[in-house]
Design a protein around this motif. Structure first.
Motif, PDB file in Angstrom:
ATOM      1  N   HIS A   9       0.955  -1.108   0.043  1.00 20.41           N
ATOM      2  CA  HIS A   9      -0.084  -0.079  -0.111  1.00 20.41           C
ATOM      3  C   HIS A   9       0.829   1.110   0.000  1.00 20.41           C
ATOM      4  CE1 HIS A   9      -3.913  -2.111   0.717  1.00 20.41           C
ATOM      5  NE2 HIS A   9      -3.054  -2.893   1.420  1.00 20.41           N
ATOM      6  N   LYS A  10       0.435   2.525  -0.132  1.00 17.22           N
ATOM      7  CA  LYS A  10       0.988   3.618  -0.189  1.00 17.22           C
ATOM      8  C   LYS A  10       1.866   3.710   1.040  1.00 17.22           C
ATOM      9  CE  LYS A  10      -0.924   6.857  -2.241  1.00 17.22           C
ATOM     10  NZ  LYS A  10      -1.819   8.038  -2.649  1.00 17.22           N
ATOM     11  N   SER A  11       1.309   3.635   2.338  1.00 13.90           N
ATOM     12  CA  SER A  11       2.007   4.024   3.462  1.00 13.90           C
ATOM     13  C   SER A  11       2.423   2.775   4.305  1.00 13.90           C
ATOM     14  CB  SER A  11       0.914   4.839   4.292  1.00 13.90           C
ATOM     15  OG  SER A  11      -0.286   4.069   4.804  1.00 13.90           O
ATOM     16  N   SER A  12       2.020   1.531   3.914  1.00 14.99           N
ATOM     17  CA  SER A  12       2.324   0.363   4.599  1.00 14.99           C
ATOM     18  C   SER A  12       2.397  -0.866   3.541  1.00 14.99           C
ATOM     19  CB  SER A  12       1.516  -0.083   5.717  1.00 14.99           C
ATOM     20  OG  SER A  12       0.287  -0.488   5.217  1.00 14.99           O
ATOM     21  N   ASN A  33       8.662   3.594   4.489  1.00 17.41           N
ATOM     22  CA  ASN A  33       9.682   4.852   4.801  1.00 17.41           C
ATOM     23  C   ASN A  33      11.218   4.301   4.299  1.00 17.41           C
ATOM     24  OD1 ASN A  33      10.995   3.014   6.699  1.00 17.41           O
ATOM     25  ND2 ASN A  33       9.527   3.992   8.442  1.00 17.41           N
ATOM     26  N   ALA A  34      12.049   4.994   4.506  1.00 18.96           N
ATOM     27  CA  ALA A  34      13.308   4.671   3.996  1.00 18.96           C
ATOM     28  C   ALA A  34      14.225   3.139   4.384  1.00 18.96           C
ATOM     29  CB  ALA A  34      14.361   5.829   4.300  1.00 18.96           C
ATOM     30  N   GLY A  35      13.598   2.919   5.725  1.00 19.36           N
ATOM     31  CA  GLY A  35      14.198   1.674   6.139  1.00 19.36           C
ATOM     32  C   GLY A  35      13.236   0.410   6.024  1.00 19.36           C
ATOM     33  N   LEU A  60       2.201  -0.152  -7.222  1.00 18.53           N
ATOM     34  CA  LEU A  60       2.521   0.327  -5.674  1.00 18.53           C
ATOM     35  C   LEU A  60       3.793  -0.740  -5.342  1.00 18.53           C
ATOM     36  CD1 LEU A  60      -0.862   0.559  -4.134  1.00 18.53           C
ATOM     37  CD2 LEU A  60       0.877   2.373  -4.447  1.00 18.53           C
ATOM     38  N   GLY A  61       3.900  -1.923  -5.722  1.00 18.01           N
ATOM     39  CA  GLY A  61       5.001  -2.898  -5.197  1.00 18.01           C
ATOM     40  C   GLY A  61       6.200  -2.623  -6.011  1.00 18.01           C
ATOM     41  N   ARG A  62       6.151  -1.371  -7.041  1.00 20.75           N
ATOM     42  CA  ARG A  62       7.549  -1.430  -7.742  1.00 20.75           C
ATOM     43  C   ARG A  62       8.704  -1.089  -6.947  1.00 20.75           C
ATOM     44  NH1 ARG A  62      11.289   2.075  -9.585  1.00 20.75           N
ATOM     45  NH2 ARG A  62      10.119   3.492  -8.194  1.00 20.75           N
ATOM     46  N   GLY A  63       8.570  -0.344  -6.046  1.00 25.28           N
ATOM     47  CA  GLY A  63       9.856   0.101  -5.196  1.00 25.28           C
ATOM     48  C   GLY A  63      10.479  -1.022  -4.342  1.00 25.28           C
ATOM     49  N   ILE A  64       9.834  -1.743  -3.596  1.00 19.94           N
ATOM     50  CA  ILE A  64       9.932  -2.738  -2.862  1.00 19.94           C
ATOM     51  C   ILE A  64      10.454  -3.888  -3.870  1.00 19.94           C
ATOM     52  CG2 ILE A  64       8.113  -3.901  -2.546  1.00 19.94           C
ATOM     53  CD1 ILE A  64      10.849  -3.388   0.172  1.00 19.94           C
ATOM     54  N   ALA A  65       9.920  -4.157  -4.905  1.00 20.52           N
ATOM     55  CA  ALA A  65      10.298  -5.152  -5.609  1.00 20.52           C
ATOM     56  C   ALA A  65      11.621  -4.964  -6.342  1.00 20.52           C
ATOM     57  CB  ALA A  65       9.327  -5.444  -6.832  1.00 20.52           C
ATOM     58  N   GLN A  66      11.961  -3.879  -6.586  1.00 16.34           N
ATOM     59  CA  GLN A  66      13.233  -3.256  -7.550  1.00 16.34           C
ATOM     60  C   GLN A  66      14.265  -3.560  -6.377  1.00 16.34           C
ATOM     61  OE1 GLN A  66      14.183  -2.729 -10.857  1.00 16.34           O
ATOM     62  NE2 GLN A  66      12.096  -3.574 -11.043  1.00 16.34           N
TER      63      GLN A  66
END
Length: 344
Positions: A9-12, A33-35, A60-66
């Motif tokens: 999700h956007k915040s979690s 967040n950053a961590g 939405l999952g692009r950041g953590i996936a990359q």
């Protein structure tokens, strides 16, 4: 092997780990967040053999996936529609919570072996971004032209001819002598929109230059095919990504929505039009098919042969689109195996 399903999700984001039997072994919610990536990696270190399944790895999952892929982890992309069906079947109803969603994502990865593996973003991602930017600019330019046409029609009896450009609009505005304060306001608004139009034209031109360089960097030979411009080649490469993820031309045709769908029932065998698939790729194939059916060449010959078989122009064009999907698949597979051009 432990599969860690992630519902972002956007915040979690919520992570649920399941074993090879589908039994939940751990669950945790993380604040984005950053961590977040570090916390997720620390939490999952207990399982040496693990696979991450992320719902919407291109959304939405692009950041953590990359981030996970960059760390060398095994990550697959789970479509939200598929995870939703698994959740409904596994929970026995419409119950929906973040842990339920994350567990459904993990179960989807457990039972579906053909999910797309997430790779690090590359040149195809750049092409897709540039292509989407061009679409946005083109839509804005169309809106500006329509508004400009409306104002000029109110200022000039009969308006101006179609095919309006910035230079033609400027010439028309120079000849306008407002008869009232209201018309003066219309003229001033038209000048503002004209400035927007010139800005959009400059942005589109710059976008095309970026796209040309990005397409050249891939070493693709798609622009050698008749009616495939740099813009269309960029959209094709951007939306297809790794052509190797399609095991055959038939799979690729299904993804582009050019392969008809089986709709047989009982002893009746029939097919229906495929309205699914990637509509951006389908639009590209439609544009190329219309162009090739019009111009002399192999595409025109094939189109005419289908007409001679008794097909309607629409049916013949669909058949040509299906054939073009095969041509593009073979060309992209061949380009993928060829070495990239040396850097200048």
């Amino acid at each position: 092997m432990v599969i860690i399903g992630i519902d972002p999700h956007k915040s979690s984001l919520t992570a649920v780990a399941i074993d090879h039997d589908g039994t939940t072994v751990a669950s945790r919610r993380f604040v984005v967040n950053a961590g977040t990536a570090t916390a997720l990696a620390t939490w999952s270190q207990r399982w040496t053999e693990r696979r991450y399944a992320i719902e919407g790895a291109k959304g939405l999952g692009r950041g953590i996936a990359q981030i996970l892929v960059a760390h060398g982890d095994d990550v697959v992309d789970v479509p939200s529609t598929l995870a939703m069906k698994v959740r409904v079947l596994s929970t026995g109803g419409g119950r929906k919570t973040d842990p339920d969603d994350a567990r459904a994502v993990a179960l989807t990865a457990l039972y579906h072996r053909d999910l797309h593996r997430v790779h690090r973003e590359d040149q195809s991602t750049i092409l897709r971004l540039l292509s989407e930017r061009r679409d946005d600019l083109t839509r804005e330019r169309t809106r500006a032209l329509n508004r400009l046409h409306q104002l000029l029609r109110e200022l000039i009896p009969g308006g101006v001819p179609t095919g309006l450009s910035a230079d033609k609009a400027a010439a028309a505005l120079r000849g306008i002598r407002p008869a009232s304060v209201t018309d003066a306001c219309r003229r001033d608004l038209a000048k503002d929109i004209l400035a927007d139009l010139r800005r959009l034209d400059a942005n589109i031109k710059a976008n095309e230059a970026q796209m040309r360089d990005a397409v050249a960097a891939t070493g693709t030979t798609l622009p050698e095919i008749h009616c495939i411009s740099t813009v269309l080649a960029a959209k094709l490469l951007g939306h297809v990504g790794d052509i190797g993820r399609f095991p055959s031309a038939d799979h690729f045709a299904g993804y582009t929505g050019t392969a008809p769908l089986a709709a047989s029932s009982g002893e009746r065998t029939r097919h229906r039009l495929n309205t699914g698939g990637n509509r951006q790729l389908n639009s590209v194939l439609h544009t190329v098919a219309v162009c090739q059916a019009r111009d002399p060449g192999p595409g025109r010959i094939y189109y005419q042969r289908k007409l001679d078989e008794g097909k309607t122009p629409t049916e013949a064009r669909r058949a040509l689109k299906r054939r073009l999907a095969n041509v593009l698949y073979r060309r992209m597979r061949r380009d993928q195996q060829a070495p990239l051009p040396a850097a200048a």
